[in-house]
Design an enzyme around this catalytic site. Sequence first.
Site, PDB file in Angstrom:
ATOM      1  N   GLU A  52      22.808  31.215 -21.062  1.00  0.00           N
ATOM      2  CA  GLU A  52      22.021  29.734 -20.734  1.00  0.00           C
ATOM      3  C   GLU A  52      20.577  29.327 -19.581  1.00  0.00           C
ATOM      4  OE1 GLU A  52      21.713  27.536 -22.646  1.00  0.00           O
ATOM      5  OE2 GLU A  52      23.754  28.245 -24.298  1.00  0.00           O
ATOM      6  N   TYR A 135      21.746  19.790 -19.330  1.00  0.00           N
ATOM      7  CA  TYR A 135      21.736  20.668 -20.416  1.00  0.00           C
ATOM      8  C   TYR A 135      23.167  21.404 -19.792  1.00  0.00           C
ATOM      9  CZ  TYR A 135      20.855  24.254 -23.412  1.00  0.00           C
ATOM     10  OH  TYR A 135      20.933  24.803 -23.904  1.00  0.00           O
ATOM     11  N   ASP A 153      18.227  19.651 -26.023  1.00  0.00           N
ATOM     12  CA  ASP A 153      16.651  21.257 -25.608  1.00  0.00           C
ATOM     13  C   ASP A 153      15.777  20.520 -26.089  1.00  0.00           C
ATOM     14  OD1 ASP A 153      17.079  22.089 -27.586  1.00  0.00           O
ATOM     15  OD2 ASP A 153      17.046  24.465 -26.738  1.00  0.00           O
ATOM     16  N   CYS A 222      13.864  15.153 -44.827  1.00  0.00           N
ATOM     17  CA  CYS A 222      12.725  15.052 -43.499  1.00  0.00           C
ATOM     18  C   CYS A 222      11.779  13.725 -43.157  1.00  0.00           C
ATOM     19  CB  CYS A 222      12.312  16.172 -43.196  1.00  0.00           C
ATOM     20  SG  CYS A 222      11.223  16.939 -41.640  1.00  0.00           S
TER      21      CYS A 222
END
Length: 312
Positions: A52, A135, A153, A222
């Site tokens: 990460e 995060y 993110d 969407c």
Amino acid sequence: MGHTTRRVRSSRVEIAPNAVDAEVLLEWYGATARDLPWRRAGVTAWQILMSEIMLQQTPVVRVEPIWREWVARWPVPSAMAAATPAEVLRAWGKLGYPRRALRLHECARVLATEHGDEVPTDVDVLLGLPGIGAYTARAVACFAYGQRVPVVDTNVRRVVARAVHGRAEAGNPSSRDLPETEALLPQRIDHAAVFSAALMELGATICTARNPDCTRCPLPRCAWIAAGRPVGETVRRTQKYEGTDRQARGRLLDVLRDATGPVERFRLDLAWTRDIGQRDRALDSLLVDGLIEQTPDGLFALAGEGRLSEGS
């Protein structure tokens, strides 16, 4: 999937928990997810933490070989803690933003001395570690320990902006990001962690910033498509690297990474001759950031290596 009817209210819109079809997204992820090494069984929380940190602002293709080397070299925090900062900086190579490497080294020391060589499971405890932001703390809790926590993110924010809000772009980070993303998570903990990875994967591989491939998107609904794919307002500019302070810093660090010990100032001067003022500024910033140090006799070295010249 055990969805509840809970809604999270934001200043613009209410988020229904089924605004992104979790079942469809999980099925798509299971069939198409990239086989990244840090996603495989048996990878430890420490190794996920390393991935990460490396992946911040750095493409997967550049991270993967370095990550593999680090896992072999420093499989547990105490192994990295026993290394010098200079060794870690050299191993970091050209991943960029080398302060991340120093902070990870500091984190390894804390994990080794205060946490029994283990990465904590609690988000708040993780936030107290060196170099661990909001995060990263949530990503470790989710991907290493399977917790039901929102992981947000750039990719996730873009998917939510398009699929839920009908906007081409997510805009600036907001306090709404976490509760909105949390509202989308399946209630089942084991599904929630995979769902977070799937949202991220969708944004990274299909719902991309520049060329979204909507024909391959698995989502049945969407809002952005329904609105006719309105164009965002942001004018995208390619971030240049050539001639920047970042490039100057990198050239100076290259000299010290390639050296076996402290070097004289002229070696650094030769590494960046196009702008003396910029070179001096880059050198000063490296010293301030603790990436390099100056010895009493005026030589320069990577962090922790300046003392090698003392008494020689």
